[in-house]
Design a protein around this motif. Structure first.
Motif: not given
Length: 372
Positions: A129-140
């Motif tokens: 199982s692979l999950v990419n948890c990264a900051n999304v531009p525009g979401l504080p």
């Protein structure tokens, strides 16, 4: 020396070639993928809309794929979490098509039928199982520079389903860890890091208490790590890992975990960067792959979201971009991911979990409008 170089630098900049025609001065289009003859043939993908919000968000994906004229088509099957088993026709479809897109399937808590999600993973041997948890531009968010990939063993551990009542009031649940499964998930994690220019792999464990089971997992990770000297390897106990995640998440890169720990770590990491509604994910084995919302779909049975048609489609749209890359349609994946992230960053169309009040259809329409 620097002062003498400045005039030369100005002359070089002034003599730079003009932008290519039709590119408007923007970045040049580069050749990143050369298809083989026949690669544009539409590919069949098994579709499981699932329960609760599943039909809403899978419907959004279908609309976007149609608007993009993506080279695929869906074979849809009606599957629900309260079924005793996944219908054989669905398993056969996934075996034939190799790829599946899935909405959430509700799993009864306590008694009732077993998890169909687990049945799919075991039947098709979707061990990673692979999950990419990264900051999304525009979401504080509280933390910046978060870009964590959680790779979780998907077929054994506490999810083995081996439970029985020894005597009334005493239940025994077995945690199964094998050398074979530990080695192959470790190899997948290091291979992922190598292919994606990641610098570090962290093994998450509880070997200080479960010395044999988690000890075997760590032993396997260490053996595989020795084959990738260019990638930094370290280990962290799962409880300390959770504390470090919420205090300094930017220290993590790729994380490889046994089954249960990966579920906890992925959901914690998702909460740091916007929640389950924006986290893409997938499950992959040697021959098949299923793409779905990355972190646990706790809102699958949220009746209010279904009634108000306000489920967030972003996570499944991003998972669909992962699916398109898996199918070797990179330009379609790039267009979809860029459009989704542009909509989130602009902030005009967001569902309630992201601070807005838009419906699923409004977000979907905005993504379609941003396709380039």
């Amino acid at each position: 020396m620097a002062r003498r170089s400045a005039p030369l630098l100005r002359r070089l900049v002034a003599s730079s070639p003009p932008p290519l025609p039709g590119h408007g001065g923007g970045a040049r289009r580069t050749v990143t993928y050369m298809p083989r003859p026949g690669d544009g043939t539409p590919r069949p993908v098994t579709l499981i809309p699932g329960d609760g919000i599943g039909p809403l968000v899978t419907g959004a994906v279908q609309q976007v794929m149609e608007a993009m004229h993506a080279p695929l088509y869906f074979e849809s099957y009606d599957v629900h979490g309260n079924m005793p088993a996944v219908p054989p026709a669905v398993i056969e479809s996934i075996r034939r098509n190799k790829v599946c897109l899935k909405g959430g399937l509700a799993t009864p808590v306590g008694g009732g039928v077993s998890s169909l999600n687990m049945q799919l993973r075991k039947e098709l041997d979707l061990y990673a199982s692979l999950v990419n948890c990264a900051n999304v531009p525009g979401l504080p968010t509280r933390h910046k520079n978060v870009d964590i990939v959680v790779i979780r063993e998907n077929t054994e551990g506490e999810y083995s389903g081996l439970e029985h009542e020894v005597v009334p009031g005493v239940v025994e649940s077995l945690k199964v860890i094998t050398k074979f499964c530990s080695e192959r998930i470790a190899k997948y994690a290091f291979e992922y890091a190598y292919l994606n220019n990641r610098k570090k792999v962290t093994a998450v464990h509880k070997a200080n208490i479960m010395k044999l089971a988690d000890g075997l997992f760590l032993e396997s990770c260490r053996e595989i790590a020795a084959k990738y000297p260019s990638i930094e390897y370290n280990e962290i106990i799962v409880d300390n890992c959770c504390m470090q995640l919420v205090s300094r998440p930017e220290q993590f890169d790729v994380m490889v975990t046994p089954n249960l720990y990966g579920n906890l770590v992925a959901n914690t990491a998702a909460g740091l960067v916007g929640g389950t509604g924006v986290m893409p994910g997938g499950n992959v084995g040697q021959d098949h792959a299923i793409f779905e919302q990355g972190a646990s779909a706790g809102n699958v049975g949220n009746d209010n979201l279904v009634e108000q048609q306000r489920a967030n489609p972003v996570a499944l749209l991003l998972s669909s971009a992962m699916m398109l890359r898996h199918l070797q349609f990179p330009s379609f994946a790039d267009r979809l991911e860029t459009a989704v992230k542009r909509v989130v960053e602009e902030g005009k169309y967001r569902t309630k979990d992201l601070g807005g009040d838009s419906t699923t259809q409004e977000v979907t329409d905005a993504v379609i409008a941003n396709l380039k």
